[in-house]
Design an enzyme around this catalytic site. Structure first.
Site, PDB file in Angstrom:
ATOM      1  N   ASP A  58      -7.922   2.368  -8.556  1.00  0.00           N
ATOM      2  CA  ASP A  58      -7.420   1.300  -7.692  1.00  0.00           C
ATOM      3  C   ASP A  58      -7.735  -0.061  -8.308  1.00  0.00           C
ATOM      4  OD1 ASP A  58      -6.344   0.033  -5.298  1.00  0.00           O
ATOM      5  OD2 ASP A  58      -6.849   1.887  -4.253  1.00  0.00           O
ATOM      6  N   LEU A  89      -6.294   3.932  -1.610  1.00  0.00           N
ATOM      7  CA  LEU A  89      -7.210   3.227  -0.724  1.00  0.00           C
ATOM      8  C   LEU A  89      -6.637   1.904  -0.238  1.00  0.00           C
ATOM      9  CD1 LEU A  89     -10.718   3.824  -2.350  1.00  0.00           C
ATOM     10  CD2 LEU A  89      -9.382   5.309  -0.846  1.00  0.00           C
ATOM     11  N   HIS A  90      -6.004   1.143  -1.112  1.00  0.00           N
ATOM     12  CA  HIS A  90      -5.620  -0.224  -0.757  1.00  0.00           C
ATOM     13  C   HIS A  90      -4.573  -0.316   0.356  1.00  0.00           C
ATOM     14  CE1 HIS A  90      -2.731   0.308  -4.355  1.00  0.00           C
ATOM     15  NE2 HIS A  90      -1.972   0.319  -3.277  1.00  0.00           N
ATOM     16  N   SER A  91      -3.885   0.782   0.644  1.00  0.00           N
ATOM     17  CA  SER A  91      -2.867   0.756   1.709  1.00  0.00           C
ATOM     18  C   SER A  91      -3.451   1.031   3.088  1.00  0.00           C
ATOM     19  CB  SER A  91      -1.771   1.790   1.418  1.00  0.00           C
ATOM     20  OG  SER A  91      -1.098   1.485   0.217  1.00  0.00           O
ATOM     21  N   ARG A 130      -6.012  -3.475   2.198  1.00  0.00           N
ATOM     22  CA  ARG A 130      -6.498  -4.591   1.385  1.00  0.00           C
ATOM     23  C   ARG A 130      -7.095  -4.023   0.103  1.00  0.00           C
ATOM     24  NH1 ARG A 130     -12.192  -5.096   1.787  1.00  0.00           N
ATOM     25  NH2 ARG A 130     -13.138  -4.065   3.593  1.00  0.00           N
TER      26      ARG A 130
END
Length: 331
Positions: free
Chosen positions: A265, A236-238, A293
């Site tokens: 995550d 998810l964070h990418s 983020r």
């Protein structure tokens, strides 16, 4: 108001990259492996490493000050910690993730530019193959300690088919299969990842239970197989929140009713001002991605409900980087 700050602490953080650069340089030069189980003079280390003797002695003294090596009578040797984690031949070697930290440092020094423009920054290249290897094997380094704990915490004894989405070298798929003898798994990741995944899977003799499917999950279909469990670690964070929703919908389409989704995550609190590591990691995504983020657990929980999941729950894990897992069941 007491904040816990002092000028000394402020300057220590501001110059903190000095210590990182010392460790990264030593790993890139493979000085710990040059020392191995022996004790050597700076000249002997420099001869083996192909480095300047005077400069090598300065670096070795800094490593001794950091207690990563020991110095006695002008001779240097590895500490027990360094023998375990910084000698390349050790099965617990952490050098790959340290090299990855070096590769992304150029982006971090341009953080002010990224904040000004709101976009990722261009950084120097160390070669596509070198960067891919350090990233993938670095992720293997990190996950090797965590994955057995994850597999223990989330037993899949009643599950038969696991999708490890964006699974890289397959560390989690391997540990889930080791923990659950009746489980088979598919690692879905870019084709360039396959050699690394096959190497790690073969190391555990799981080639008959874990197979690799090549593709870019951000654009490619995930195939026609159905699964009763999906593992999504550090995906998810990418990406933007809109992209994350698309990935979760893709995963949901492959899950059987009652199937388990596990999302791993660095999740922020509701105010997004902590914990510390996820908040800092959001900046790592700012300098290195287009729109990535760290997300709050509330954002991801809401997203999962919108995508047709129920029984959404966050599970804390006792790890230094403050990652956690959010589980959900497909309706």
């Amino acid at each position: 108001m007491e904040t816990g700050w002092s000028v000394g602490k402020l300057l220590d953080i501001s110059s903190g990259y000095w210590k990182g650069c010392v460790v990264q340089a030593a790993v890139r030069l493979d000085l710990f492996s040059c020392l191995g189980d022996t004790d050597s003079t700076a000249d002997e280390v420099a001869c083996n490493a192909g480095t300047d003797p005077r400069a090598t002695s300065l670096l070795l003294d800094a490593l001794a000050a950091l207690k990563l090596i020991d110095k006695v009578g002008g001779r240097y040797c590895n500490s027990e910690f360094s023998k375990t984690f910084l000698v390349r031949e050790s099965p617990s070697y952490q050098g790959h993730i340290i090299k990855h930290h070096h590769h992304i440092m150029d982006g971090w020094v341009q953080l002010d530019k990224a904040v000004t423009t709101g976009k990722k920054v261009a950084r120097r290249s160390y070669g596509e193959q070198a960067e891919r290897e350090s990233f993938l094997l670095g992720m293997f380094n990190l996950a090797s300690n965590l994955a057995p704990k994850i597999a223990e915490k989330f037993p899949l004894k009643d599950r038969k088919h696991l999708l490890d989405l964006g699974g890289g070298p397959g560390t989690y798929a391997i540990q889930f299969c080791l923990k659950n003898p009746g489980l088979k798994a598919v690692i879905f990741d870019r084709p360039t990842t396959e050699p690394f995944a096959r190497k790690t899977v073969d190391r555990y003799q799981l080639g008959e239970r874990i197979r690799f499917v090549g593709g870019d999950f951000t654009v490619d279909p995930l195939g026609d197989d159905s699964y009763d469990a999906v593992w999504m670690s550090h995906i998810l964070h990418s990406n933007t929140l809109e992209q994350c929703e698309k990935f979760i919908i893709k995963a949901a389409q492959l899950l059987d009713p009652g199937g388990l989704l596990m999302v791993h995550d660095f999740f922020l609190n509701a105010e997004k001002d902590g914990p510390e590591f996820p908040a800092l990691f959001a900046l790592n995504m700012l300098v290195g991605t287009d729109g990535g983020r760290s997300y709050s657990s509330a954002e991801v929980t809401s997203l999962l409900h919108r995508c047709g999941f129920s029984q959404v729950k966050q599970h804390r894990i006792d790890v230094p980087n403050e990652s956690s897992v959010i589980t959900a069941i497909k309706k």
